[in-house]
Design an enzyme around this catalytic site. Structure first.
Site, PDB file in Angstrom:
ATOM      1  N   ARG A   1       0.807  -1.217   0.000  1.00  0.00           N
ATOM      2  CA  ARG A   1       0.000   0.000   0.000  1.00  0.00           C
ATOM      3  C   ARG A   1       0.846   1.276   0.000  1.00  0.00           C
ATOM      4  NH1 ARG A   1      -4.852  -0.847   4.167  1.00  0.00           N
ATOM      5  NH2 ARG A   1      -3.184  -0.629   5.671  1.00  0.00           N
TER       6      ARG A   1
ATOM      7  N   GLU B   1      -4.929   5.564   5.969  1.00  0.00           N
ATOM      8  CA  GLU B   1      -3.949   5.137   6.972  1.00  0.00           C
ATOM      9  C   GLU B   1      -2.524   5.504   6.594  1.00  0.00           C
ATOM     10  OE1 GLU B   1      -4.697   0.981   7.697  1.00  0.00           O
ATOM     11  OE2 GLU B   1      -6.484   1.387   8.868  1.00  0.00           O
TER      12      GLU B   1
ATOM     13  N   CYS C   1      10.432   6.964   3.823  1.00  0.00           N
ATOM     14  CA  CYS C   1      11.234   6.767   2.621  1.00  0.00           C
ATOM     15  C   CYS C   1      12.600   7.403   2.828  1.00  0.00           C
ATOM     16  CB  CYS C   1      10.517   7.407   1.435  1.00  0.00           C
ATOM     17  SG  CYS C   1      11.479   7.403  -0.090  1.00  0.00           S
TER      18      CYS C   1
ATOM     19  N   CYS D   1      14.899   7.878   0.250  1.00  0.00           N
ATOM     20  CA  CYS D   1      15.468   8.145  -1.070  1.00  0.00           C
ATOM     21  C   CYS D   1      16.262   9.451  -1.059  1.00  0.00           C
ATOM     22  CB  CYS D   1      14.361   8.196  -2.115  1.00  0.00           C
ATOM     23  SG  CYS D   1      13.424   9.720  -2.101  1.00  0.00           S
TER      24      CYS D   1
ATOM     25  N   CYS E   1      14.240  12.464  -0.300  1.00  0.00           N
ATOM     26  CA  CYS E   1      13.890  12.602   1.121  1.00  0.00           C
ATOM     27  C   CYS E   1      15.108  13.047   1.935  1.00  0.00           C
ATOM     28  CB  CYS E   1      13.328  11.287   1.660  1.00  0.00           C
ATOM     29  SG  CYS E   1      11.632  10.984   1.100  1.00  0.00           S
TER      30      CYS E   1
ATOM     31  N   GLU F   1     -13.259   3.166  10.650  1.00  0.00           N
ATOM     32  CA  GLU F   1     -13.244   1.737  10.331  1.00  0.00           C
ATOM     33  C   GLU F   1     -13.419   0.950  11.611  1.00  0.00           C
ATOM     34  OE1 GLU F   1      -9.909   0.076   8.255  1.00  0.00           O
ATOM     35  OE2 GLU F   1      -9.832   1.677   6.778  1.00  0.00           O
TER      36      GLU F   1
END
Lengths: 671, 671, 671
Positions: C111, C150, C155, C157, C160, C305
């Protein structure tokens, strides 16, 4: 040759490790003969000695050994060396090494660290196999081909990615079909082409169950394809001897059912953990594997590897107590095996298996306890020669399916903390054995003809028309015992709509409504329903999973004892056509299975080999045209009285009403 | 200088962290003096302050500190800063950073994250060490050089691969010899040249024990070579002070025996887990390390780091209960140490050790419990000044060998779930201490001259002619206690053929035939043989490993109580030459070792420092030309009565027939 | 629309998975209406269907669904699809995929596997959000925007890294300030420029706590910035509906306090493990999260949820026993929520959540136990419509701070084996609830105005002028309960000098001198001091951590019972200004908190909603301008008698002096 009409007694032998110790090589032959060994396996992992430089083949040393064995009336099983590639091959052809799931190319090392897709690796294997066959296919000593060694593992290299994509294209035709089969609209994982599919990875995709499942299938298929490629090279070069490859205990990496199709004879490597639990439990668990291996082709198999003493790579290298080696060896025969073979003849001096038990150890004398027991096994196998080639005719079958396992254990829910598929299968197996039955352990691709009773635990996935075959089986009068968590998904792990167990709700007379997961410390009970047909009188505990079913015609023989579903069915029975279908709703304790299966067999009139199988005892039979052979093995520490049916005479072992502690008696009876 | 003829009291100090708090720096000196500290270590990890840009050296701040200390009569231990490289070095010379075993180059960070092979790193270290020595070698405060800090770790970069290959070439001469030594025909791992060898890796080779073992040796040698390179730079620049480097508890990464050769004085960092078990057990375990460190050069060592309070990187940061700091500090002295040094003088405000106990904490007052105890230790050390430089003369030796451990714990079998080498060594150590003996803890490279009793537990590998030295030792009248799993392999982990313990079967009067592994929940017993010479009267339990031996002249003093080998020897004795060799067959409980060693000593007439060592008490001695010093430490919560031999007078502590709870008494006696 | 002035009842719906099953889509609407559902969430993870090829948008299917829902008087919560990117985006723009902390670029999959910094990803998200808003912002059915799903993860990279460096530059201005704040001279980790800073990594730096902490802050800020970017795209395209994003239980990855600033309404996903422990404990733990979510904006939140049945990704997929769904649903309302929403309306047939509980399951009938309970919840929510929009006015606050947690759990010591921050907070929360109080759960950025009692457990880090606010709170008459391990460090994890709890030693009347770590198996006790003001009469056990304090004016109400600090304070009280400050020295058992908080409230005259809260019962209240609403929930298996204050009338549920097992009663009272 010496092994015709005999049980095979043999072992893996690595003379190439001792070529500068000619006296040791000399002595080894004496040990081998003394032990009664009649088949020696050579060539496993010998690539670097056979082809030390690319294209430079050295066979003379091997020829010498094989000749020596032949002179001594010992047959040979000749291995292809692909279980480990030589260093030069890895250096020159990096593509031959595997890429791991994190997408890193492995360095040289270990055993099956080569890509089964790699054209270069396939070519190098083809060449050396061809050479081997050219040299030895005509040698009178060579009785079998041993293809590679313990195939396994997977590779994620670009070549494998491509091959996987082609495999998928062949399977699905269009990427739209793949998308539907894998339900890729979940989390927007839709693929636009087969070229976009990547193998599962912890740095990529792990959550598409259809992908994971097809990847496992591909890896299995690719491994089998590689094996076929190996065999083909031998055949093309004129080899006619039967070919086998050694399978492994409960191995998850390959669909052995498919692999067996391309083998002439099935063989496997067995290393039970004797002494870790009650030995009879170890024996039954190992027996289930023997039965699984035999059922792959419904023909005798080979016990290709076993350990005469302690196994060094296990957590604890436990010695085999006196009698265990004999019982373990004869168990192979009892379950339909035609051989007892050891890894290894002589212990290596170095590297990772230097402490693995062997026929000849580092000490190197013939006066050891282990060697004396090895000789005794040799004599006993000799005395059982007539059994070689006989079959097992099982009335009972246990369905135990690797693809089902792949799918079930990857699917999240209903109990990620443990589903216990193997254990569930074992409970049914143990119960059938306790009924005195020979048992086939089969997968869903097999036919169900000829069985009287079939145990079908946790058949989460129905594939290969399982539902149709089970329906026919029951309709035609069979007794089916199915459990919770069955018939949930189709072949690509898509859930069946409209009620489960899919397409068998009428056969079973019920529909599964919900399934409850229990924490490790929780349990429920199954209580006997009043005046239940099977005459069950006591409650049993269940754990882990409790299926809540709605009856659609079935009778509740037992009901849950607690929780909000107390009083709902825990064991049901339904009549369908000429047969009967039972449904076990929860993961019940072993005693439940043993008692209930016994009652089911009684009611169905299914007779075992013995009226009663005492605790600690196992019973098996084989038969040929004339005789039935009965194996009774005592795995306990005390002698056990066994009431034998009439007409049997002793073929091996001692019996005066009882079978001695940790020992085997073999009887025969004219049919 | 102040530390001549004194015990050293000191600690690591990082003024560079507080340079913008001049008042704190001022105050620190007062604390240091108040505590009685006479040696301050500076410069550890100070590279980025000393050389903030390449080639730009800043020493004035350091000079100022050292001058200040000197003015206050405090000596200095000056560290080379190579324990962590500055960021600019890593940025500019990526080769200086390590490559991990998965073959990924590390990023900047942590401590020993630099390649010991890298020519650039070596050059940068040479330069800064040269500068340091040029500045400070002549400073009268500087008493020691502290080389780097807690050397450890390994690098798998191309430079290290190359160096490893050269190391192998030097060791083996030809690749054929390497192949034989590593038994590479197993799994076809033959190398065609040294250039083909790669270091062990989880993405490559992990199963060649010879490779793994030589890699560990190489890493150790390369680390030592780097350390020598560091020292050489100092010496070349005129530094004459003794050099040390701080070793670590039971550290597996370096052969300290080899490292010690190149050090002027041995030192180590001790962080026992007081309070985790009975404190006397903690003390004995730590004492074994003290003895190991002392035995490296058989000369006084330094306790270079210890914690005055809670140690933040341990699982639980436990406070030291009152008295523990004193006992722990004096234990160093008791075992032959000449110092008590703390990490650290002042707690850092940030980063990973900011909660490590220290002389001055974040609160910053002198009125803390911890600081008061620190002062007390200072006064006591002052009162023991005459002990500085004295030796330990041990009658007993324990052989505890790092290369043996590397090999044994990597070799698969006979018990991958746990061999417990350290524990086995500790059982022997504890038993010898319980006999009231001073103990040398030595490796196989050391000589055995002068000892009366030697414990040789689990000497799986015989190297450095261990078998020859043990044979001589027994022949000449020594008492040897060897155990199961000894003499199995040679220096390259190749199994000895023809019977084990290799070349000592005559000395021990037996041959090991098989070894049984026991599951964690299993045990056996050793029962006393009737009228056994040692007068053993009770049974003891054993676990994990049971050696089954064939006697070849030895007497069985005890026999197994159960399993199929009940009645076979569990403890044996053999007379050889003028000496006696005992063999302990199984991993027996501690009480066995304590009782049996006691009886063995009595029988051999080996006398301890005390007639009887009560529970909870430890005893050690040191001596110089005139005096013997006796240290009795009570690690329990109650006072213990101790019967003292005649002729002693108290040097420190209080004694009225008993040693108070958690306290130490030091006596002296003219020799 | 239908949801005005109503409690929302809804669920996530994925019609795109069923577009080739029009009958199912048809049927779903009937189920939804039957259940009383008034809000449907669509669009989550729908990117690959909305934009199957770059720039090619398909909205008609979505429009059709939304129209259908609107026709049926069902509102819509429309999600932006950024929770998972389509395959084409990952293929074409590799920079959009994350780089893990080991510095490896991820493959496509899962995700939230996209870089929040990536300009390309931001642009693609902006475009699709713009399109979505252009199409649907004006649709009368659309009531909310659901931003992504959510949010979480990080990251590493190059983009970032750059963004992190800029973030640091903005925060610190100069690298010198950063070096001081991170105390980088420790281990020579000084940075020469912001460009040199790299994110924490297991192959690089993990030991600079300041770096680790700022990285977590950056990741949180960057995520929030991305969310703002998403919302801005909607606003720019004319969307005016309130926006929310679904937060998660005790999530460590984001500072939700900061995130909430940019949301119109807070929502979260709740999946309690009903049945794993006593349900009332589960309820209290979940209630603490509800209170945390409500306190983020001090306004009603949404339960976005929840699961109507078993949750497939939990270790054990446990069924909800009858009554649990109702209680769990009403708990959301009781704590100030305005909705009950399910994941999911219809179970997917494939992929990783195919066994997640849902409104409509694979069977597909309306006659299931679960569906019937869902309908019942729908009716009850309808009957509680007037509560929608009402508030919670809490007298009590618990300070529970994510940045404090980040810092404390990364800092090594004083108990790396477990600090138990969440547990400590829960003990205080539980105790306050047991006093019958509504509780706000707030972080350090919030104001303390209006509270009568504040629990401040383990406030290791003081940030956002925590010390100043607490001082004011006590001075002005508040009751503060602070615990051990508070006020240790500042905002960048630098230790406070001069005594702790920093700047509150006068308010608390003590200074923490040392803190002892206890092993898991150790414990101490707190014994009541003679005639202590609170009238405590029994001892309580404590574990894990024991603070040793020096009193500077405070009274010891309890003292330690054992160890060397027996008799030293274990619970203290100090009067400061008009208020009172208690200090709990050790990690005491729950009973201590419950009993002592009760006594403290009594003494301070702080009244709960009920005189007495019986075991197994929870009490909450909400109020609007006219009415106060009282929720009493019984989570036990037996009815419980509850004595109600006067003036209440029943709004929902049944009550005849007792609240039935596993049920809820709601009362109202005119204010």
């Amino acid at each position: 040759m010496s092994i015709k009409n005999k049980l095979i007694y043999g072992g893996d032998y690595y003379p190439e490790q001792w070529m500068d110790h000619p006296k040791i090589l000399e002595q080894d032959i004496q040990f081998i003969k003394k032990a009664g060994i009649n088949l020696i396996t050579v060539g496993v992992f010998a690539w670097s000695v056979i082809e030390p430089k690319e294209g430079e083949y050295h066979f003379s040393w091997l020829e010498e050994i094989i000749d020596r064995l032949y002179e001594n009336e010992i047959s040979v099983m000749l291995a292809t060396p692909s279980g480990a590639r030589p260093k030069w091959l890895a250096q020159k052809y990096p593509e031959a090494l595997r890429v791991n799931e994190g997408r890193q190319r492995n360095l040289f090392g270990e055993r099956h660290n080569h890509c089964f897709t790699s054209p270069v690796y396939r070519e190098k294997v083809r060449k050396i196999n061809t050479k081997l066959a050219e040299c030895f296919a005509g040698h009178p000593a060579v009785a079998f081909w041993h293809i590679s060694n313990e195939y396994g593992g997977e590779c994620h290299c670009p070549l494998c990615q491509k091959a996987f994509q082609e495999w998928l294209r062949k399977k699905y035709g269009t990427v739209e079909k793949l998308n539907k089969a894998w339900w890729t609209r979940f989390w927007s994982h839709t693929y636009d082409s087969f070229e976009e599919v990547e193998s599962p990875s912890s740095v990529g995709e792990k959550s598409i169950h259809g992908l994971n499942l097809d990847w496992k299938r591909f890896v299995s298929d690719q491994t089998i394809d590689f094996m076929r490629h190996e065999i083909q090279a031998l055949r093309d070069a004129g080899a006619k001897q039967p070919a086998t490859t050694n399978m492994m205990y409960d191995f998850q990496g390959i669909n052995y059912g498919k692999m067996a199709e391309y083998l002439d004879i099935v063989s496997w490597d067995s290393y039970p953990l004797w002494g870790k639990k009650e030995d009879v439990r170890i024996a039954l668990d190992n027996g289930m594997q023997h039965d699984y291996m035999r059922s792959l082709k419904h023909r005798p198999f080979l016990l290709l590897e076993s350990c005469p003493s302690a196994t060094n790579w296990q957590g604890v290298s436990k010695l085999k107590k006196p009698g265990v080696l004999m019982n373990a060896s004869l168990q192979s025969i009892a379950h339909g095996g035609d051989s007892v073979q050891y890894f290894q003849i002589r212990q290596s001096r170095g590297s990772s298996e230097k402490f693995h038990g062997s026929v000849i150890d580092h000490y190197g004398g013939a006066d050891t306890r282990v060697f004396l027991e090895i000789c005794q096994v040799g004599r006993t196998l000799e005395s059982l020669s007539e059994i070689a080639g006989s079959d097992v005719h099982a009335k009972a079958a246990l369905i135990y399916d690797i693809e089902n396992r792949w799918a079930m254990e990857d699917a999240q829910g209903p109990r990620n903390d443990g589903l216990y598929y193997h254990e569930a299968a074992f409970k049914s197996y143990q119960a059938l054995k306790h009924c005195g039955l020979d048992v086939d352990v089969i997968d869903m691709d097999q036919k169900l003809d000829g069985y009287q009773i079939i145990a079908a635990p946790m058949l989460y996935m129905f594939r290969s028309d399982m539902e149709g075959k089970l329906r026919e089986f029951v309709k035609n009068g069979g007794t089916l015992i199915m459990t919770y968590w069955s018939g949930i998904v189709n072949e690509t792990d898509l859930c069946h709509l409209g009620g489960t167990p899919h397409d068998l709700t009428d056969v079973l007379g019920l529909r599964s409504e919900e399934i409850d997961g229990l924490y490790d410390w929780e349990e429920n009970t199954a209580e006997p329903a009043a005046e239940n047909e099977l005459g069950i009188v006591r409650p049993y505990t269940g754990k882990n999973l409790c299926d809540l079913v709605q009856l659609k015609g079935a009778l509740a023989l037992m009901v849950y004892g607690s929780d909000f579903y107390a009083g709902r069915p825990a064991l049901t029975k339904n009549t369908f056509g000429n047969g009967t279908a039972y449904y076990v709703c929860a993961d019940m304790e072993e005693a439940f299975y043993r008692d209930v299966y016994k009652k089911i067999c009684e009611r169905a009139g299914i007779q075992g080999l013995l009226e009663d199988v005492p605790e600690g005892i196992t019973v098996n039979s084989r038969e040929n045209r004339e005789y039935q052979y009965l194996f009774i093995q005592n795995y306990g520490q005390e002698p056990v009285r066994v009431a034998l049916p009439e007409g049997y005479e002793i073929l091996a072992g001692e019996y005066e009403g009882a079978v001695a502690a940790m020992s085997t008696v073999v009887w025969k009876r004219r049919k």
